[in-house]
Design a protein around this motif. Structure first.
Motif, PDB file in Angstrom:
ATOM      1  N   UNK A 199      44.627  73.088  14.029  1.00 22.13           N
ATOM      2  CA  UNK A 199      45.941  72.747  14.106  1.00 22.13           C
ATOM      3  C   UNK A 199      46.160  71.632  15.310  1.00 22.13           C
ATOM      4  N   UNK A 200      47.345  71.316  15.293  1.00 27.03           N
ATOM      5  CA  UNK A 200      47.726  70.366  16.156  1.00 27.03           C
ATOM      6  C   UNK A 200      49.017  69.508  15.850  1.00 27.03           C
ATOM      7  N   UNK A 255      41.935  72.225   8.965  1.00 26.34           N
ATOM      8  CA  UNK A 255      41.936  73.724   9.346  1.00 26.34           C
ATOM      9  C   UNK A 255      40.715  74.079   8.837  1.00 26.34           C
ATOM     10  N   UNK A 256      40.046  74.939   9.800  1.00 27.75           N
ATOM     11  CA  UNK A 256      39.100  76.025   9.439  1.00 27.75           C
ATOM     12  C   UNK A 256      39.362  77.326   9.743  1.00 27.75           C
ATOM     13  N   UNK A 257      38.891  78.106   9.033  1.00 31.71           N
ATOM     14  CA  UNK A 257      38.968  79.610   9.086  1.00 31.71           C
ATOM     15  C   UNK A 257      37.536  80.385   8.881  1.00 31.71           C
ATOM     16  N   UNK A 258      37.309  80.932   9.834  1.00 31.00           N
ATOM     17  CA  UNK A 258      35.900  81.728   9.902  1.00 31.00           C
ATOM     18  C   UNK A 258      36.173  83.124   9.552  1.00 31.00           C
ATOM     19  N   UNK A 259      35.510  83.715   8.629  1.00 27.63           N
ATOM     20  CA  UNK A 259      35.851  85.249   8.278  1.00 27.63           C
ATOM     21  C   UNK A 259      34.438  85.869   8.785  1.00 27.63           C
ATOM     22  N   UNK A 260      34.860  87.289   9.323  1.00 30.34           N
ATOM     23  CA  UNK A 260      33.739  87.967   9.513  1.00 30.34           C
ATOM     24  C   UNK A 260      33.973  89.492   9.157  1.00 30.34           C
ATOM     25  N   UNK A 284      43.161  69.554   0.347  1.00 30.41           N
ATOM     26  CA  UNK A 284      42.082  70.145  -0.516  1.00 30.41           C
ATOM     27  C   UNK A 284      41.532  71.298   0.328  1.00 30.41           C
ATOM     28  N   UNK A 285      41.146  72.490  -0.477  1.00 32.61           N
ATOM     29  CA  UNK A 285      40.737  73.793   0.051  1.00 32.61           C
ATOM     30  C   UNK A 285      39.094  73.732  -0.471  1.00 32.61           C
ATOM     31  N   UNK A 286      38.346  74.130   0.163  1.00 30.56           N
ATOM     32  CA  UNK A 286      36.952  74.161   0.169  1.00 30.56           C
ATOM     33  C   UNK A 286      36.356  75.270   0.931  1.00 30.56           C
ATOM     34  N   UNK A 287      35.249  75.747   0.610  1.00 28.05           N
ATOM     35  CA  UNK A 287      34.352  76.877   1.310  1.00 28.05           C
ATOM     36  C   UNK A 287      33.094  76.361   1.763  1.00 28.05           C
ATOM     37  N   UNK A 288      32.555  76.849   2.683  1.00 31.10           N
ATOM     38  CA  UNK A 288      31.350  77.135   3.105  1.00 31.10           C
ATOM     39  C   UNK A 288      30.658  78.442   2.950  1.00 31.10           C
ATOM     40  N   UNK A 302      33.121  80.350   5.879  1.00 33.13           N
ATOM     41  CA  UNK A 302      34.302  79.555   6.412  1.00 33.13           C
ATOM     42  C   UNK A 302      35.015  78.784   5.175  1.00 33.13           C
ATOM     43  N   UNK A 303      36.261  78.840   5.453  1.00 32.11           N
ATOM     44  CA  UNK A 303      37.028  78.088   4.449  1.00 32.11           C
ATOM     45  C   UNK A 303      37.870  76.962   5.325  1.00 32.11           C
ATOM     46  N   UNK A 304      38.042  75.784   4.641  1.00 25.91           N
ATOM     47  CA  UNK A 304      38.687  74.747   5.104  1.00 25.91           C
ATOM     48  C   UNK A 304      39.959  74.285   4.386  1.00 25.91           C
ATOM     49  N   UNK A 305      40.912  73.705   5.165  1.00 24.77           N
ATOM     50  CA  UNK A 305      41.874  72.897   4.377  1.00 24.77           C
ATOM     51  C   UNK A 305      42.022  71.395   5.077  1.00 24.77           C
TER      52      UNK A 305
END
Length: 126
Positions: free
Chosen positions: A9-10, A20-25, A69-73, A78-81
């Motif tokens: 963010x910013x 934006x990035x979101x790492x899941x664990x 755009x939403x995407x995932x790796x 990780x999911x990105x926006x």
């Protein structure tokens, strides 16, 4: 349990971009639906974008279609926006979210998240 940690963010001027990035664990296999919600001051939280992890079906709120755009790796959990052409009305706290939601709820954006990240602020100035 699924833990979600956002970053990216910013503050940006109108017309600019942020990712934006979101790492899941944790038990990430639970998270069949991943997405981003946002909440602006005085407004209800709304779903911005969703992705069904098995098929990559996506959903977008009308207000962000064509700009976000939403995407995932999957390898990185990780999911990105990617947010382009940002507008002042995009200013909000953005939350990464996850749930064991069915495909028909996920790609319609009608799912309710069970797991939440801590949120990251996005501020767009005019």
């Amino acid at each position: 349990q699924v833990q979600l940690v956002e970053s990216g963010g910013g503050s940006v001027q109108a017309g600019g971009s942020l990712r934006l990035s979101c790492e899941a664990s944790g038990h990430t296999y639970i998270a069949t639906c991943l997405g981003w919600f946002r909440q602006a001051p005085g407004k209800e939280r709304e779903v911005v974008a969703s992705i069904y992890t098995d098929s990559n079906h996506t959903h977008y709120a009308e207000s962000v279609k064509g700009r976000f755009t939403i995407s995932q790796d999957s390898a990185k959990n990780t999911v990105y926006l990617q947010m382009n052409s940002l507008k002042p009305e995009d200013t909000a706290m953005y939350y990464c979210a996850a749930d064991r939601a069915a495909l028909n709820r996920c790609y319609r954006g009608t799912w309710a998240a069970t797991y939440w990240g801590q949120g990251t602020q996005v501020t767009v100035s005019s």
